[in-house]
Design a protein around this motif. Structure first.
Motif, short mmCIF file in Angstrom:
data_model
loop_
_atom_site.label_atom_id
_atom_site.label_comp_id
_atom_site.label_asym_id
_atom_site.label_seq_id
_atom_site.Cartn_x
_atom_site.Cartn_y
_atom_site.Cartn_z
N GLY A 100 0.80 -1.22 0.00
CA GLY A 100 0.00 0.00 0.00
C GLY A 100 0.83 1.27 0.00
N ALA A 101 2.11 1.19 0.36
CA ALA A 101 2.94 2.39 0.42
C ALA A 101 3.53 2.75 -0.94
N MET A 102 3.50 1.84 -1.87
CA MET A 102 4.07 2.09 -3.19
C MET A 102 3.15 2.95 -4.02
N GLU A 103 3.73 3.66 -4.97
CA GLU A 103 2.91 4.47 -5.87
C GLU A 103 1.97 3.57 -6.66
N ASP A 104 0.81 4.10 -6.97
CA ASP A 104 -0.19 3.30 -7.70
C ASP A 104 0.33 2.86 -9.06
N ARG A 105 1.09 3.73 -9.72
CA ARG A 105 1.62 3.40 -11.04
C ARG A 105 2.57 2.21 -10.96
N LEU A 106 3.43 2.17 -9.95
CA LEU A 106 4.35 1.05 -9.77
C LEU A 106 3.61 -0.23 -9.40
N ARG A 107 2.56 -0.09 -8.60
CA ARG A 107 1.76 -1.27 -8.25
C ARG A 107 1.08 -1.84 -9.48
N LEU A 108 0.59 -0.96 -10.36
CA LEU A 108 -0.05 -1.41 -11.59
C LEU A 108 0.96 -2.08 -12.51
N ASP A 109 2.18 -1.54 -12.60
CA ASP A 109 3.22 -2.17 -13.41
C ASP A 109 3.58 -3.55 -12.88
N ALA A 110 3.60 -3.69 -11.55
CA ALA A 110 3.89 -5.01 -10.97
C ALA A 110 2.77 -5.99 -11.29
N ALA A 111 1.53 -5.52 -11.26
CA ALA A 111 0.40 -6.40 -11.59
C ALA A 111 0.46 -6.83 -13.05
N LYS A 112 0.83 -5.91 -13.94
CA LYS A 112 0.96 -6.25 -15.36
C LYS A 112 2.06 -7.28 -15.58
N ALA A 113 3.17 -7.10 -14.88
CA ALA A 113 4.28 -8.03 -15.04
C ALA A 113 3.94 -9.40 -14.46
N LEU A 114 3.10 -9.44 -13.46
CA LEU A 114 2.73 -10.70 -12.81
C LEU A 114 1.68 -11.47 -13.60
N LEU A 115 0.92 -10.79 -14.41
CA LEU A 115 -0.21 -11.40 -15.11
C LEU A 115 0.14 -12.65 -15.92
N PRO A 116 1.20 -12.67 -16.74
CA PRO A 116 1.49 -13.89 -17.50
C PRO A 116 1.86 -15.09 -16.63
N TYR A 117 2.29 -14.85 -15.40
CA TYR A 117 2.67 -15.94 -14.53
C TYR A 117 1.48 -16.55 -13.80
N THR A 118 0.36 -15.84 -13.77
CA THR A 118 -0.80 -16.35 -13.05
C THR A 118 -1.93 -16.79 -13.96
N HIS A 119 -2.03 -16.21 -15.15
CA HIS A 119 -3.11 -16.55 -16.07
C HIS A 119 -2.54 -16.86 -17.44
N GLN A 120 -2.97 -18.00 -17.99
CA GLN A 120 -2.49 -18.40 -19.31
C GLN A 120 -3.39 -17.79 -20.36
N ARG A 121 -2.80 -17.33 -21.44
CA ARG A 121 -3.59 -16.77 -22.53
C ARG A 121 -4.41 -17.86 -23.19
N LYS A 122 -5.55 -17.48 -23.74
CA LYS A 122 -6.38 -18.45 -24.43
C LYS A 122 -5.65 -18.91 -25.68
N GLY A 123 -5.56 -20.20 -25.85
CA GLY A 123 -4.87 -20.75 -27.00
C GLY A 123 -3.38 -20.89 -26.77
N GLU A 124 -2.90 -20.43 -25.65
CA GLU A 124 -1.48 -20.53 -25.37
C GLU A 124 -1.21 -21.85 -24.67
N GLY A 125 -0.28 -22.54 -25.11
CA GLY A 125 0.07 -23.82 -24.52
C GLY A 125 1.00 -24.55 -25.46
N GLY A 126 1.57 -25.60 -25.00
CA GLY A 126 2.53 -26.33 -25.80
C GLY A 126 1.86 -27.35 -26.71
N LYS A 127 2.70 -28.02 -27.47
CA LYS A 127 2.22 -29.04 -28.40
C LYS A 127 1.62 -30.22 -27.64
N LYS A 128 2.23 -30.55 -26.52
CA LYS A 128 1.72 -31.69 -25.73
C LYS A 128 0.32 -31.40 -25.21
#
Length: 159
Positions: A100-128
């Motif tokens: 909560g002490a961090m700037e909102d802009r930095l918190r939003l950037d951290a959330a954007k960077a974290l997004l690919p690690y928590t949610h897989q894109r539709k259609g994204e996945g390996g051949k297996k």
């Protein structure tokens, strides 16, 4: 990497109110490449941490009700050491996003960077994954094939 002397000079110039280009020139970068160097240094993790820590320390010295408080939340302590003790980047981004002490802009950037690690894109996945999904779809359409008839020898007769 650690905060080098050029990075520290750049960060101090930014804290003094200079633009990224002007701060890069003050730090010793060429005037021709100062704009690009300033943009690169503004995104550097060591410089960002230094700037955030300096702004938070400056806030704690400022009197209450001062207009320089910016986007920080009053009354929440910022602990830079707690943010730098992570070995897992995902845990660091999660802590930065929830701080909560961090700037909102930095918190939003951290959330954007974290997004690919928590949610897989539709259609994204390996051949297996695709092959397993296709096998499941094919198996659900058809029943199991009947067992093949056993051929047995007929009472000692030669064929």
């Amino acid at each position: 990497m650690a905060l080098t002397s050029k990075k520290r000079l750049f960060a101090d110039a930014v804290l003094a109110g200079k633009s990224n280009k002007e701060a890069a020139v003050v730090a010793g970068y060429s005037v021709k490449t100062a704009s690009a160097a300033g943009a690169r240094l503004a995104k550097d993790k060591d410089v960002v941490l230094y700037l955030v820590a300096a702004r938070v320390n400056g806030e704690s010295k400022a009197p209450k009700g001062d207009a320089s408080r910016g986007a920080h939340k009053p009354g929440v302590a910022f602990d830079l050491a707690a943010l730098t003790n992570f070995r897992d980047p995902k845990a660091f981004l999660m802590a930065a996003m929830n701080d909560g002490a961090m700037e909102d802009r930095l918190r939003l950037d951290a959330a954007k960077a974290l997004l690919p690690y928590t949610h897989q894109r539709k259609g994204e996945g390996g051949k297996k994954d695709a092959l397993q999904e296709a096998a499941k779809r094919a198996a659900s359409k058809f029943g199991a094939p009947p067992p093949a008839p056993r051929l047995a020898a007929s009472g000692g007769k030669k064929l």
